[in-house]
Design a protein around this motif. Structure first.
Motif, mmCIF file in Angstrom:
data_model
loop_
_atom_site.group_PDB
_atom_site.id
_atom_site.type_symbol
_atom_site.label_atom_id
_atom_site.label_comp_id
_atom_site.label_asym_id
_atom_site.label_seq_id
_atom_site.Cartn_x
_atom_site.Cartn_y
_atom_site.Cartn_z
ATOM 1 N N ASN A 178 -6.630 -2.074 -12.875
ATOM 2 C CA ASN A 178 -6.141 -2.810 -11.721
ATOM 3 C C ASN A 178 -4.732 -2.382 -11.355
ATOM 4 O O ASN A 178 -4.377 -2.274 -10.178
ATOM 5 C CB ASN A 178 -6.165 -4.302 -12.039
ATOM 6 C CG ASN A 178 -6.656 -5.085 -10.842
ATOM 7 O OD1 ASN A 178 -6.181 -4.856 -9.735
ATOM 8 N ND2 ASN A 178 -7.607 -5.963 -11.051
ATOM 9 N N ASP A 180 -8.589 4.464 -3.825
ATOM 10 C CA ASP A 180 -9.247 3.422 -3.048
ATOM 11 C C ASP A 180 -10.722 3.339 -3.421
ATOM 12 O O ASP A 180 -11.300 2.258 -3.485
ATOM 13 C CB ASP A 180 -9.075 3.714 -1.564
ATOM 14 C CG ASP A 180 -7.609 3.874 -1.205
ATOM 15 O OD1 ASP A 180 -7.022 2.920 -0.688
ATOM 16 O OD2 ASP A 180 -7.053 4.945 -1.487
ATOM 17 N N ILE A 204 -4.820 1.070 -9.650
ATOM 18 C CA ILE A 204 -5.326 1.058 -8.273
ATOM 19 C C ILE A 204 -4.229 0.686 -7.287
ATOM 20 O O ILE A 204 -4.134 1.259 -6.214
ATOM 21 C CB ILE A 204 -6.507 0.074 -8.166
ATOM 22 C CG1 ILE A 204 -7.707 0.626 -8.919
ATOM 23 C CG2 ILE A 204 -6.876 -0.172 -6.717
ATOM 24 C CD1 ILE A 204 -8.774 -0.397 -9.157
ATOM 25 N N HIS A 205 -3.378 -0.262 -7.660
ATOM 26 C CA HIS A 205 -2.404 -0.776 -6.698
ATOM 27 C C HIS A 205 -1.200 0.149 -6.535
ATOM 28 O O HIS A 205 -0.860 0.905 -7.430
ATOM 29 C CB HIS A 205 -1.952 -2.177 -7.118
ATOM 30 C CG HIS A 205 -3.012 -3.196 -6.880
ATOM 31 N ND1 HIS A 205 -3.766 -3.710 -7.901
ATOM 32 C CD2 HIS A 205 -3.485 -3.741 -5.739
ATOM 33 C CE1 HIS A 205 -4.651 -4.552 -7.395
ATOM 34 N NE2 HIS A 205 -4.504 -4.588 -6.092
ATOM 35 N N HIS A 220 0.798 -1.221 0.000
ATOM 36 C CA HIS A 220 0.000 0.000 0.000
ATOM 37 C C HIS A 220 0.828 1.266 0.000
ATOM 38 O O HIS A 220 0.308 2.330 -0.313
ATOM 39 C CB HIS A 220 -0.947 0.014 1.203
ATOM 40 C CG HIS A 220 -2.233 -0.686 0.941
ATOM 41 N ND1 HIS A 220 -2.383 -2.033 1.100
ATOM 42 C CD2 HIS A 220 -3.424 -0.228 0.503
ATOM 43 C CE1 HIS A 220 -3.602 -2.381 0.785
ATOM 44 N NE2 HIS A 220 -4.262 -1.302 0.407
ATOM 45 N N ASP A 239 -14.192 -0.855 -8.719
ATOM 46 C CA ASP A 239 -13.717 -1.946 -9.577
ATOM 47 C C ASP A 239 -14.151 -3.293 -9.010
ATOM 48 O O ASP A 239 -14.606 -4.169 -9.735
ATOM 49 C CB ASP A 239 -12.193 -1.875 -9.686
ATOM 50 C CG ASP A 239 -11.648 -2.986 -10.544
ATOM 51 O OD1 ASP A 239 -12.169 -3.123 -11.664
ATOM 52 O OD2 ASP A 239 -10.746 -3.703 -10.098
ATOM 53 N N ARG A 240 -14.052 -3.425 -7.700
ATOM 54 C CA ARG A 240 -14.367 -4.694 -7.053
ATOM 55 C C ARG A 240 -15.850 -5.033 -7.189
ATOM 56 O O ARG A 240 -16.220 -6.176 -7.444
ATOM 57 C CB ARG A 240 -13.967 -4.587 -5.577
ATOM 58 C CG ARG A 240 -14.286 -5.776 -4.729
ATOM 59 C CD ARG A 240 -13.174 -6.802 -4.819
ATOM 60 N NE ARG A 240 -13.519 -7.990 -4.084
ATOM 61 C CZ ARG A 240 -13.171 -8.210 -2.823
ATOM 62 N NH1 ARG A 240 -12.456 -7.324 -2.188
ATOM 63 N NH2 ARG A 240 -13.513 -9.315 -2.223
ATOM 64 N N GLY A 299 -10.884 1.547 -6.471
ATOM 65 C CA GLY A 299 -10.716 0.124 -6.189
ATOM 66 C C GLY A 299 -12.013 -0.520 -5.760
ATOM 67 O O GLY A 299 -12.356 -1.618 -6.212
#
Lengths: 305, 80
Positions: free
Chosen positions: A152, A133, A155-156, A22, A139-140, A136
């Motif tokens: 993806n 976030d 996001i990371h 993170h 997206d999830r 994210g």
């Protein structure tokens, strides 16, 4: 609803790995855009590179917009955002640059110091805004993109570009050359190097002093690099450690209730408190970087021994 | 009770003065720390490379102390 699978997932929770994931830059094999390696340098665009560009564009657009709006109006008093901007600019000029650099070179070095301040403060602040976030979460639950999609990869990784030593080192390199240029402009190129050591000492003192001063020349930007990056990363790590108590306790007691209890009573209140502290840290660290840059540039211009 | 605007302004100016005067002190303290870290780190890396631990690390830390304290002394004895 908490199912046995959730509890199983919590047991396999590796706090260190999650926290590093993170706060650190994206791994090179997961770069957002892959570019070839030239001269041993991987030019791939990673999360932190993207964040630098985004924040640079953000600062450029908002400041230009505010200044243009101010120039278009004929009133002497700026309003709204322009007013706030002017207050900050004036404060940095009068309280940071003027006392350190002096009135003669005030107009030369104020723009650089201002650029440092606005860029660092917006990079730092971006780390506190959970924009990616939210992306994210969307997206999830909404987009359901595949694991190796570009979204993806965006996001990371950490969002605080100033938490990366390479970014702060880049900023400190600018300060390093600014010190040399400031000294050369004020005293001439040779004069600047002569000013590094005091004049009129015994010859053997110089044998000790010259290496010390050369090392000190590199130590100053190094101090800037480490301080900013360490402070920005440190706060985020503290928040993530406290929040991971939830998952650690869930795994420890094999009960989601323990995790939720620790989360509600300890983790979330503490994390909120540290986040509030982080807001101050964001401002103070940007301020200290600009102040120290101004002090170093001023030391090269106003030489006293 | 409403704060007296003069007191607020004075406090802010005083804070500004303190912060301004703290600049060189902050730079000296950070330089002291960074010198020890940088030279100690270089010593540590060279130690690992040449397998001479902990000689170069100690030399690096000592050199860092010398450089850091020299910078500190320079800040303290600087003519105003």
């Amino acid at each position: 609803m908490i199912t046995p699978e959730h509890e199983q997932a919590a047991e396999g929770f590796n706090a260190g790995e999650v926290i590093i994931g993170h706060v650190s830059n994206t791994a090179h094999d997961q770069a957002i855009i892959h570019l070839p390696t030239l001269f041993g340098i991987d030019f791939s665009i990673t999360k932190h590179v993207l964040m630098i560009w985004l924040m640079a564009a953000f600062v450029f657009i908002t400041v230009t917009w505010a200044v243009r709006k101010r120039l278009k109006n004929d009133t002497l008093v700026p309003t709204g955002f322009g007013n706030a901007l002017e207050a900050v600019v004036q404060y940095i000029r009068d309280a940071i640059v003027l006392p350190n650099v002096g009135p003669k070179y005030l107009q030369v070095w104020t723009p650089l110091i201002l650029t440092f301040f606005f860029f660092i403060v917006s990079c730092n602040a971006m780390g506190l805004i959970p924009l990616f976030d939210i992306l994210g979460v969307l997206d999830r639950f909404l987009f359901h993109t595949e694991h190796h999609s570009m979204l993806n990869h965006i996001i990371h990784g950490g969002t605080t570009a100033t938490g990366n030593y390479n970014v702060t080192a880049g900023l400190a390199v600018v300060t390093f050359f600014a010190i040399i240029i400031a000294g050369s402009r004020a005293h001439g190129f040779l004069g600047h190097w002569k000013n590094l050591v005091p004049h009129g000492l015994a010859w053997w003192v110089y044998i000790i002093l010259i290496p010390i001063e050369i090392v000190a020349m590199f130590v100053k930007p190094f101090a800037l690099t480490m301080r900013l990056a360490a402070n920005m990363t440190g706060g985020h790590v503290a928040i993530l450690v406290i929040l991971s108590f939830v998952f650690i306790f869930t795994g420890l007691f094999h009960s989601a209730l323990a995790g939720i209890g620790v989360g509600a009573l300890v983790s979330v209140p503490l994390a909120v408190g540290i986040s509030a502290l982080e807001i101050i840290v964001v401002l103070v660290q940007a301020y200290v970087f600009t102040l120290l840059s101004a002090v170093f540039i001023g030391m090269a211009i106003n030489v006293h021994h | 009770m409403k704060p007296d605007p003069n007191t607020l302004g004075d406090s802010f100016r005083f804070l500004q003065k303190i912060v301004r005067e703290a600049g060189p002190a902050a730079s000296a303290s950070y330089t002291l720390l960074a010198a020890v870290l940088l030279l100690g780190g270089i010593g540590y890396v060279l130690d690992r490379h040449y397998e001479t631990a902990p000689v170069l690390l100690l030399i690096g830390i000592l050199l860092g102390l010398v450089v850091g304290f020299y910078e500190l002394a320079k800040t303290i004895f600087r003519k105003p």
